[in-house]
Design a protein around this motif. Structure first.
Motif, PDB file in Angstrom:
ATOM      1  N   HIS A 230       7.520  -6.547 -15.667  1.00  0.00           N
ATOM      2  CA  HIS A 230       8.016  -5.406 -14.793  1.00  0.00           C
ATOM      3  C   HIS A 230       9.227  -5.998 -14.149  1.00  0.00           C
ATOM      4  O   HIS A 230       9.162  -6.883 -13.196  1.00  0.00           O
ATOM      5  N   ARG A 231      10.346  -5.565 -14.431  1.00  0.00           N
ATOM      6  CA  ARG A 231      11.605  -5.891 -13.731  1.00  0.00           C
ATOM      7  C   ARG A 231      11.746  -5.990 -12.385  1.00  0.00           C
ATOM      8  O   ARG A 231      12.110  -6.870 -11.791  1.00  0.00           O
ATOM      9  N   GLY A 232      11.342  -4.883 -11.745  1.00  0.00           N
ATOM     10  CA  GLY A 232      11.323  -4.595 -10.122  1.00  0.00           C
ATOM     11  C   GLY A 232      10.448  -5.708  -9.547  1.00  0.00           C
ATOM     12  O   GLY A 232      11.026  -6.564  -8.698  1.00  0.00           O
ATOM     13  N   PHE A 233       9.418  -6.065 -10.193  1.00  0.00           N
ATOM     14  CA  PHE A 233       8.475  -7.111  -9.678  1.00  0.00           C
ATOM     15  C   PHE A 233       9.146  -8.638  -9.719  1.00  0.00           C
ATOM     16  O   PHE A 233       8.951  -9.206  -8.748  1.00  0.00           O
ATOM     17  N   ALA A 234       9.460  -8.677 -10.717  1.00  0.00           N
ATOM     18  CA  ALA A 234      10.416 -10.123 -11.043  1.00  0.00           C
ATOM     19  C   ALA A 234      11.422 -10.321 -10.132  1.00  0.00           C
ATOM     20  O   ALA A 234      11.591 -11.455  -9.537  1.00  0.00           O
ATOM     21  N   GLN A 235      12.196  -9.202  -9.620  1.00  0.00           N
ATOM     22  CA  GLN A 235      13.261  -9.237  -8.621  1.00  0.00           C
ATOM     23  C   GLN A 235      12.687  -9.477  -7.358  1.00  0.00           C
ATOM     24  O   GLN A 235      13.302 -10.228  -6.725  1.00  0.00           O
ATOM     25  N   LEU A 236      11.463  -8.921  -7.030  1.00  0.00           N
ATOM     26  CA  LEU A 236      11.073  -8.972  -5.644  1.00  0.00           C
ATOM     27  C   LEU A 236      10.444 -10.412  -5.616  1.00  0.00           C
ATOM     28  O   LEU A 236      10.347 -10.743  -4.321  1.00  0.00           O
ATOM     29  N   PHE A 237       9.996 -11.115  -6.482  1.00  0.00           N
ATOM     30  CA  PHE A 237       9.366 -12.561  -6.308  1.00  0.00           C
ATOM     31  C   PHE A 237      10.190 -13.529  -6.421  1.00  0.00           C
ATOM     32  O   PHE A 237       9.993 -14.674  -6.140  1.00  0.00           O
ATOM     33  N   HIS A 238      11.307 -13.338  -7.135  1.00  0.00           N
ATOM     34  CA  HIS A 238      12.408 -14.446  -7.571  1.00  0.00           C
ATOM     35  C   HIS A 238      13.713 -14.337  -6.765  1.00  0.00           C
ATOM     36  O   HIS A 238      14.283 -13.085  -6.725  1.00  0.00           O
ATOM     37  N   ASN A 239      14.017 -15.325  -6.343  1.00  0.00           N
ATOM     38  CA  ASN A 239      15.551 -15.209  -5.579  1.00  0.00           C
ATOM     39  C   ASN A 239      15.737 -14.238  -4.610  1.00  0.00           C
ATOM     40  O   ASN A 239      16.592 -13.332  -4.726  1.00  0.00           O
TER      41      ASN A 239
ATOM     42  N   ALA B 232       8.897   2.345  -0.183  1.00  0.00           N
ATOM     43  CA  ALA B 232       8.709   3.350  -1.274  1.00  0.00           C
ATOM     44  C   ALA B 232       8.918   2.933  -2.749  1.00  0.00           C
ATOM     45  O   ALA B 232       8.306   3.367  -3.547  1.00  0.00           O
ATOM     46  N   GLN B 233       9.847   1.876  -2.963  1.00  0.00           N
ATOM     47  CA  GLN B 233      10.212   1.580  -4.023  1.00  0.00           C
ATOM     48  C   GLN B 233       9.066   0.399  -4.526  1.00  0.00           C
ATOM     49  O   GLN B 233       8.538   0.604  -5.787  1.00  0.00           O
ATOM     50  N   ILE B 234       8.764  -0.392  -3.648  1.00  0.00           N
ATOM     51  CA  ILE B 234       7.496  -1.323  -3.744  1.00  0.00           C
ATOM     52  C   ILE B 234       6.010  -0.468  -4.427  1.00  0.00           C
ATOM     53  O   ILE B 234       5.571  -0.813  -5.230  1.00  0.00           O
ATOM     54  N   LYS B 235       5.996   0.566  -3.646  1.00  0.00           N
ATOM     55  CA  LYS B 235       4.863   1.270  -4.118  1.00  0.00           C
ATOM     56  C   LYS B 235       5.010   2.003  -5.159  1.00  0.00           C
ATOM     57  O   LYS B 235       4.116   2.144  -5.990  1.00  0.00           O
ATOM     58  N   HIS B 236       5.993   2.469  -5.644  1.00  0.00           N
ATOM     59  CA  HIS B 236       6.400   3.075  -6.867  1.00  0.00           C
ATOM     60  C   HIS B 236       6.137   2.059  -7.819  1.00  0.00           C
ATOM     61  O   HIS B 236       5.500   2.432  -9.035  1.00  0.00           O
ATOM     62  N   TRP B 237       6.580   0.736  -7.913  1.00  0.00           N
ATOM     63  CA  TRP B 237       6.237  -0.096  -8.612  1.00  0.00           C
ATOM     64  C   TRP B 237       4.681  -0.577  -8.790  1.00  0.00           C
ATOM     65  O   TRP B 237       4.266  -0.676 -10.080  1.00  0.00           O
ATOM     66  N   VAL B 238       4.191  -0.621  -7.814  1.00  0.00           N
ATOM     67  CA  VAL B 238       2.679  -0.633  -8.060  1.00  0.00           C
ATOM     68  C   VAL B 238       1.855   0.436  -8.629  1.00  0.00           C
ATOM     69  O   VAL B 238       1.269   0.073  -9.662  1.00  0.00           O
ATOM     70  N   GLU B 239       2.411   1.770  -8.503  1.00  0.00           N
ATOM     71  CA  GLU B 239       1.929   2.694  -9.175  1.00  0.00           C
ATOM     72  C   GLU B 239       2.152   2.756 -10.667  1.00  0.00           C
ATOM     73  O   GLU B 239       1.438   3.087 -11.741  1.00  0.00           O
ATOM     74  N   GLU B 240       3.524   2.136 -10.995  1.00  0.00           N
ATOM     75  CA  GLU B 240       4.005   1.985 -12.436  1.00  0.00           C
ATOM     76  C   GLU B 240       2.896   1.002 -13.087  1.00  0.00           C
ATOM     77  O   GLU B 240       2.087   1.267 -14.077  1.00  0.00           O
ATOM     78  N   VAL B 241       2.539  -0.091 -12.622  1.00  0.00           N
ATOM     79  CA  VAL B 241       1.595  -1.239 -13.429  1.00  0.00           C
ATOM     80  C   VAL B 241       0.468  -0.782 -13.073  1.00  0.00           C
ATOM     81  O   VAL B 241      -0.477  -1.057 -14.260  1.00  0.00           O
ATOM     82  N   GLN B 242      -0.165  -0.083 -12.124  1.00  0.00           N
ATOM     83  CA  GLN B 242      -1.422   0.486 -12.165  1.00  0.00           C
ATOM     84  C   GLN B 242      -1.788   1.407 -13.339  1.00  0.00           C
ATOM     85  O   GLN B 242      -2.891   1.378 -13.593  1.00  0.00           O
ATOM     86  N   ALA B 243      -0.786   1.937 -13.585  1.00  0.00           N
ATOM     87  CA  ALA B 243      -0.714   3.039 -14.917  1.00  0.00           C
ATOM     88  C   ALA B 243      -0.889   2.170 -16.418  1.00  0.00           C
ATOM     89  O   ALA B 243      -1.155   3.012 -17.261  1.00  0.00           O
ATOM     90  N   TYR B 244      -0.363   1.023 -16.386  1.00  0.00           N
ATOM     91  CA  TYR B 244      -0.361   0.395 -17.779  1.00  0.00           C
ATOM     92  C   TYR B 244      -1.913   0.278 -18.329  1.00  0.00           C
ATOM     93  O   TYR B 244      -2.858   0.282 -17.665  1.00  0.00           O
ATOM     94  N   PRO B 245      -1.690   0.415 -19.557  1.00  0.00           N
ATOM     95  CA  PRO B 245      -2.874   0.580 -20.248  1.00  0.00           C
ATOM     96  C   PRO B 245      -3.473  -1.122 -20.386  1.00  0.00           C
ATOM     97  O   PRO B 245      -2.783  -2.088 -20.219  1.00  0.00           O
ATOM     98  N   ASP B 246      -4.632  -1.139 -20.657  1.00  0.00           N
ATOM     99  CA  ASP B 246      -5.522  -2.550 -20.860  1.00  0.00           C
ATOM    100  C   ASP B 246      -4.619  -3.067 -22.053  1.00  0.00           C
ATOM    101  O   ASP B 246      -4.338  -2.216 -22.992  1.00  0.00           O
ATOM    102  N   ALA B 247      -4.208  -4.608 -22.227  1.00  0.00           N
ATOM    103  CA  ALA B 247      -3.415  -4.932 -23.078  1.00  0.00           C
ATOM    104  C   ALA B 247      -3.912  -6.521 -23.437  1.00  0.00           C
ATOM    105  O   ALA B 247      -3.399  -7.324 -22.657  1.00  0.00           O
ATOM    106  N   PRO B 248      -4.698  -6.609 -24.519  1.00  0.00           N
ATOM    107  CA  PRO B 248      -4.961  -8.157 -24.573  1.00  0.00           C
ATOM    108  C   PRO B 248      -3.760  -9.053 -24.925  1.00  0.00           C
ATOM    109  O   PRO B 248      -2.767  -8.478 -25.327  1.00  0.00           O
ATOM    110  N   GLY B 249      -3.720 -10.258 -24.338  1.00  0.00           N
ATOM    111  CA  GLY B 249      -2.676 -11.259 -24.451  1.00  0.00           C
ATOM    112  C   GLY B 249      -1.474 -10.791 -23.480  1.00  0.00           C
ATOM    113  O   GLY B 249      -0.504 -11.617 -23.624  1.00  0.00           O
ATOM    114  N   LYS B 250      -1.560  -9.816 -22.719  1.00  0.00           N
ATOM    115  CA  LYS B 250      -0.315  -9.604 -21.744  1.00  0.00           C
ATOM    116  C   LYS B 250      -0.932  -9.880 -20.325  1.00  0.00           C
ATOM    117  O   LYS B 250      -1.448 -10.732 -19.669  1.00  0.00           O
TER     118      LYS B 250
END
Length: 251
Positions: free
Chosen positions: A75-84, A30-48
């Motif tokens: 995204h702090r949540g994904f950073a924590q999911l991928f590291h340590n 539920a948490q991971i899906k919420h994070w996916v929906e957060e980044v899915q809604a990010y606007p297009d952004a050059p250089g990021k």
């Protein structure tokens, strides 16, 4: 603490992949899906972070978000999911040494989204950065044959890399048998960068999102920033492209 059984490790070494059911529980998903929906809604952004689009197979002229990469620094949540995390520890078990994050992406595959031609991940120029990667597919939405689940050719990772910068040819696939790997949310598929895989289009009316997190051996260095710097030049996201210039996705 071990996150994989001996049988799972043996299957990975034999087949080049292993399916781990329920690696994340309902609460974690539920948490991971919420994070996916957060980044899915990010606007297009050059250089990021990098967002890529495709033409819809269902509605001509419609552009669909089909992939997003390089989002964990934003995204702090994904950073924590991928590291340590238990994910990084599981990958380290397969490597037999510490793993370091190489890249990450979400394949969205909206209704009308195309599939991916059979290929090996290492064919996409990864040899410039390391000798071997292991990717974890985390299932966000149910993936099945109708909406384009992962299809894998077992045991063919032992053949080494086929031709670089191009999907597998019909000739190369003559000796390969691809099997469908349907998954439910929370399931994980681990596969190495020489394992042939692909997927079919999504011809259903629901999106099919899969999260792909790729690691390499720490002993081969942390080349993540260099990889994304190179990719931004060779295959920029849509909002960074020069007008009138053609960009072709190869692998």
């Amino acid at each position: 603490m071990s996150h994989l059984t001996e049988e799972q490790i043996e299957a990975f070494e034999r087949d080049g992949f292993v399916v781990v059911r329920g690696f994340y529980d309902d609460q974690e998903m539920a948490q991971i899906k919420h994070w996916v929906e957060e980044v899915q809604a990010y606007p297009d952004a050059p250089g990021k972070y990098q967002r890529y689009y495709e033409d819809s197979l269902a509605e001509p002229g419609q552009r669909l978000l089909n992939r997003m990469e390089n989002f964990s620094p934003y995204h702090r949540g994904f950073a924590q999911l991928f590291h340590n995390s238990k994910l990084q520890e599981a990958i380290s078990e397969l490597f037999g040494e510490p793993a370091v994050l190489f890249k990450e992406k979400i394949n969205f595959k909206f209704p009308g989204g195309d599939g991916f031609k059979p290929h090996q991940d290492h064919q996409a120029g990864w040899w410039k950065y390391n000798n071997l990667c292991i990717t974890a597919l985390i299932c966000i939405d149910e993936a099945n044959q109708e909406n384009g689940c992962l299809e894998i050719a077992p045991g063919k990772h032992k053949s080494g890399m086929f031709k670089g910068w191009t999907p597998l040819s019909e000739e190369e696939m003559k000796e390969m048998e691809f099997i469908s790997c349907p998954t439910q949310p929370g399931d994980m598929i681990l596969f190495d960068s020489f394992t042939p895989h692909g997927s079919q289009p999504n011809l259903t009316d629901k999106q099919r999102r899969l999260l792909f997190i790729t690691y390499n051996r720490l002993s081969e260095g942390d080349t993540r920033e260099q990889y994304y710097e190179d990719k931004r030049k060779s295959y920029p996201q849509d909002c960074e492209r020069e007008e009138g210039k053609e960009y072709v996705f190869r692998v």
